[in-house]
Scaffold this motif. Structure first.
Motif, PDB file in Angstrom:
ATOM      1  N   VAL A 138      32.586  35.677  27.584  1.00 18.53           N
ATOM      2  CA  VAL A 138      32.112  36.818  26.802  1.00 18.53           C
ATOM      3  C   VAL A 138      33.194  37.316  25.844  1.00 18.53           C
ATOM      4  CG1 VAL A 138      31.461  39.262  27.015  1.00 18.53           C
ATOM      5  CG2 VAL A 138      30.390  37.551  28.482  1.00 18.53           C
ATOM      6  N   ASP A 139      34.386  37.557  26.366  1.00 13.56           N
ATOM      7  CA  ASP A 139      35.456  38.117  25.538  1.00 13.56           C
ATOM      8  C   ASP A 139      36.053  37.082  24.581  1.00 13.56           C
ATOM      9  OD1 ASP A 139      35.113  40.631  26.607  1.00 13.56           O
ATOM     10  OD2 ASP A 139      36.736  40.424  28.075  1.00 13.56           O
ATOM     11  N   GLY A 140      36.066  35.823  25.009  1.00 17.70           N
ATOM     12  CA  GLY A 140      36.620  34.775  24.153  1.00 17.70           C
ATOM     13  C   GLY A 140      35.808  34.546  22.888  1.00 17.70           C
ATOM     14  N   LEU A 141      34.516  34.862  22.951  1.00 17.83           N
ATOM     15  CA  LEU A 141      33.669  34.744  21.764  1.00 17.83           C
ATOM     16  C   LEU A 141      33.548  36.068  21.021  1.00 17.83           C
ATOM     17  CD1 LEU A 141      30.920  32.294  23.036  1.00 17.83           C
ATOM     18  CD2 LEU A 141      32.659  31.869  21.290  1.00 17.83           C
ATOM     19  N   GLY A 142      34.181  37.110  21.542  1.00 15.83           N
ATOM     20  CA  GLY A 142      34.190  38.402  20.845  1.00 15.83           C
ATOM     21  C   GLY A 142      32.810  39.026  20.738  1.00 15.83           C
ATOM     22  N   THR A 143      32.012  38.915  21.788  1.00 13.89           N
ATOM     23  CA  THR A 143      30.647  39.435  21.723  1.00 13.89           C
ATOM     24  C   THR A 143      30.612  40.957  21.845  1.00 13.89           C
ATOM     25  OG1 THR A 143      30.267  39.166  24.097  1.00 13.89           O
ATOM     26  CG2 THR A 143      29.697  37.298  22.665  1.00 13.89           C
ATOM     27  N   LEU A 144      29.499  41.517  21.448  1.00 18.09           N
ATOM     28  CA  LEU A 144      29.279  42.965  21.449  1.00 18.09           C
ATOM     29  C   LEU A 144      29.072  43.483  22.867  1.00 18.09           C
ATOM     30  CD1 LEU A 144      28.570  45.580  19.761  1.00 18.09           C
ATOM     31  CD2 LEU A 144      26.189  44.838  19.964  1.00 18.09           C
ATOM     32  N   ALA A 145      29.726  44.608  23.169  1.00 17.12           N
ATOM     33  CA  ALA A 145      29.512  45.313  24.439  1.00 17.12           C
ATOM     34  C   ALA A 145      28.962  46.690  24.086  1.00 17.12           C
ATOM     35  CB  ALA A 145      30.804  45.429  25.223  1.00 17.12           C
ATOM     36  N   PRO A 146      27.656  46.896  24.259  1.00 19.51           N
ATOM     37  CA  PRO A 146      27.072  48.197  23.905  1.00 19.51           C
ATOM     38  C   PRO A 146      27.724  49.349  24.673  1.00 19.51           C
ATOM     39  CG  PRO A 146      25.359  46.597  24.411  1.00 19.51           C
ATOM     40  CD  PRO A 146      26.663  45.978  24.800  1.00 19.51           C
ATOM     41  N   ASP A 147      27.737  50.509  24.049  1.00 15.22           N
ATOM     42  CA  ASP A 147      28.269  51.705  24.702  1.00 15.22           C
ATOM     43  C   ASP A 147      27.185  52.474  25.450  1.00 15.22           C
ATOM     44  OD1 ASP A 147      30.925  51.364  23.817  1.00 15.22           O
ATOM     45  OD2 ASP A 147      30.405  52.207  21.861  1.00 15.22           O
ATOM     46  N   ASN A 148      25.930  52.151  25.211  1.00 16.83           N
ATOM     47  CA  ASN A 148      24.791  52.875  25.761  1.00 16.83           C
ATOM     48  C   ASN A 148      24.531  52.450  27.210  1.00 16.83           C
ATOM     49  OD1 ASN A 148      22.267  53.858  26.434  1.00 16.83           O
ATOM     50  ND2 ASN A 148      21.323  53.328  24.485  1.00 16.83           N
ATOM     51  N   ALA A 149      24.768  53.364  28.164  1.00 18.11           N
ATOM     52  CA  ALA A 149      24.576  53.062  29.581  1.00 18.11           C
ATOM     53  C   ALA A 149      23.136  52.651  29.885  1.00 18.11           C
ATOM     54  CB  ALA A 149      24.971  54.259  30.428  1.00 18.11           C
ATOM     55  N   GLU A 150      22.187  53.195  29.151  1.00 20.82           N
ATOM     56  CA  GLU A 150      20.773  52.857  29.391  1.00 20.82           C
ATOM     57  C   GLU A 150      20.516  51.370  29.175  1.00 20.82           C
ATOM     58  OE1 GLU A 150      16.872  52.562  30.260  1.00 20.82           O
ATOM     59  OE2 GLU A 150      18.222  54.193  30.831  1.00 20.82           O
ATOM     60  N   ARG A 151      21.218  50.729  28.256  1.00 22.59           N
ATOM     61  CA  ARG A 151      21.051  49.276  28.040  1.00 22.59           C
ATOM     62  C   ARG A 151      21.387  48.497  29.307  1.00 22.59           C
ATOM     63  NH1 ARG A 151      21.219  46.988  22.715  1.00 22.59           N
ATOM     64  NH2 ARG A 151      20.837  45.059  23.832  1.00 22.59           N
ATOM     65  N   TYR A 152      22.468  48.913  29.963  1.00 25.88           N
ATOM     66  CA  TYR A 152      22.892  48.220  31.179  1.00 25.88           C
ATOM     67  C   TYR A 152      21.938  48.521  32.331  1.00 25.88           C
ATOM     68  CZ  TYR A 152      27.067  47.454  28.412  1.00 25.88           C
ATOM     69  OH  TYR A 152      27.929  47.075  27.423  1.00 25.88           O
ATOM     70  N   GLU A 153      21.448  49.736  32.400  1.00 26.76           N
ATOM     71  CA  GLU A 153      20.480  50.097  33.439  1.00 26.76           C
ATOM     72  C   GLU A 153      19.174  49.339  33.243  1.00 26.76           C
ATOM     73  OE1 GLU A 153      20.414  54.365  33.142  1.00 26.76           O
ATOM     74  OE2 GLU A 153      22.518  54.499  33.753  1.00 26.76           O
ATOM     75  N   GLN A 154      18.767  49.165  32.005  1.00 26.27           N
ATOM     76  CA  GLN A 154      17.563  48.384  31.693  1.00 26.27           C
ATOM     77  C   GLN A 154      17.764  46.928  32.119  1.00 26.27           C
ATOM     78  OE1 GLN A 154      16.728  48.222  27.486  1.00 26.27           O
ATOM     79  NE2 GLN A 154      14.692  47.388  27.791  1.00 26.27           N
ATOM     80  N   SER A 155      18.924  46.373  31.819  1.00 25.29           N
ATOM     81  CA  SER A 155      19.226  45.003  32.249  1.00 25.29           C
ATOM     82  C   SER A 155      19.227  44.900  33.767  1.00 25.29           C
ATOM     83  CB  SER A 155      20.583  44.557  31.706  1.00 25.29           C
ATOM     84  OG  SER A 155      20.536  44.412  30.316  1.00 25.29           O
ATOM     85  N   ALA A 156      19.749  45.928  34.426  1.00 24.72           N
ATOM     86  CA  ALA A 156      19.777  45.927  35.891  1.00 24.72           C
ATOM     87  C   ALA A 156      18.359  45.868  36.454  1.00 24.72           C
ATOM     88  CB  ALA A 156      20.512  47.158  36.415  1.00 24.72           C
ATOM     89  N   ARG A 157      17.471  46.649  35.892  1.00 21.36           N
ATOM     90  CA  ARG A 157      16.084  46.615  36.362  1.00 21.36           C
ATOM     91  C   ARG A 157      15.494  45.213  36.195  1.00 21.36           C
ATOM     92  NH1 ARG A 157      16.382  51.777  34.030  1.00 21.36           N
ATOM     93  NH2 ARG A 157      15.485  51.096  32.051  1.00 21.36           N
ATOM     94  N   ARG A 158      15.797  44.567  35.082  1.00 18.50           N
ATOM     95  CA  ARG A 158      15.273  43.219  34.820  1.00 18.50           C
ATOM     96  C   ARG A 158      15.878  42.208  35.798  1.00 18.50           C
ATOM     97  NH1 ARG A 158      16.896  42.760  29.936  1.00 18.50           N
ATOM     98  NH2 ARG A 158      18.621  41.350  30.279  1.00 18.50           N
TER      99      ARG A 158
END
Length: 185
Positions: free
Chosen positions: A152-172
């Motif tokens: 992830v970090d080696g390709l310099g990908t985006l890490a959203p700041d919005n906690a809801e994005r991560y919570e949504q991914s968790a539900r999925r």
């Protein structure tokens, strides 16, 4: 912006999802590994295994993976996000089992250098009731997350700041797992 053109909108496919969309033939075995390690039948709960992944990702300072797996652990542990935050900040003082604490020490050693896993660390985990399978899989989770974090970090990908994005991914992830996660996005 990622270091290479992943062919996707990074806002829609942040972190590891962009590279996995770019190379589905490598995404498949990486997701299968995560599925087995983090969700398959085991004596450690999925939440405990996600906590190990979040802890290692935090030590590696991988914002995307740490936030993702912290949310995945929180969704599956009774203590939720406050427990995950406590463990990440102070595993020795967090209200977790002595066995999980000993396994986190092994994971931390792996994160630093696999050769730092000592007989004393393994014996301490065994003394707290850890099985050989739990020790093995803790080492493999920690090693795998060093790889995932660097991907992830080696390709310099985006890490959203919005906690809801991560919570949504968790539900999925909790609902469909890793193998089916990209098609359910």
């Amino acid at each position: 912006m990622a270091h290479i053109d992943l062919g996707v909108d990074e806002r829609e496919f942040p972190g590891i999802t962009g590279p996995m969309t770019f190379r589905p033939e490598t995404a498949k075995p990486l997701n299968e590994l995560a599925e087995v390690l983090l969700r398959g039948p085991h004596t450690l709960s999925p939440g405990e295994r996600e906590l190990i992944a979040a802890y290692v990702s935090g030590l590696n300072e991988c914002r995307f993976c740490c936030a993702s797996h912290s949310a995945f652990a929180a969704a599956q542990l009774d203590g939720g996000a406050s427990l995950v935050d406590h463990v990440r900040a102070d595993p020795d003082g967090a209200p977790i089992s002595a066995k999980l604490r000993a396994l986190l020490r092994i994971a931390e050693a792996v994160q630093q250098d696999g050769r730092k896993v000592t007989t004393d660390l393994v014996d301490a985990a065994r003394a707290e009731g850890a099985t050989d399978l739990e020790i093995h899989d803790t080492v493999l989770i920690a090693a795998a997350f060093c790889m995932y974090n660097r991907y992830v970090d080696g390709l310099g990908t985006l890490a959203p700041d919005n906690a809801e994005r991560y919570e949504q991914s968790a539900r999925r992830i909790v609902a469909v797992g890793y193998v089916n996660s990209l098609t359910a996005a």
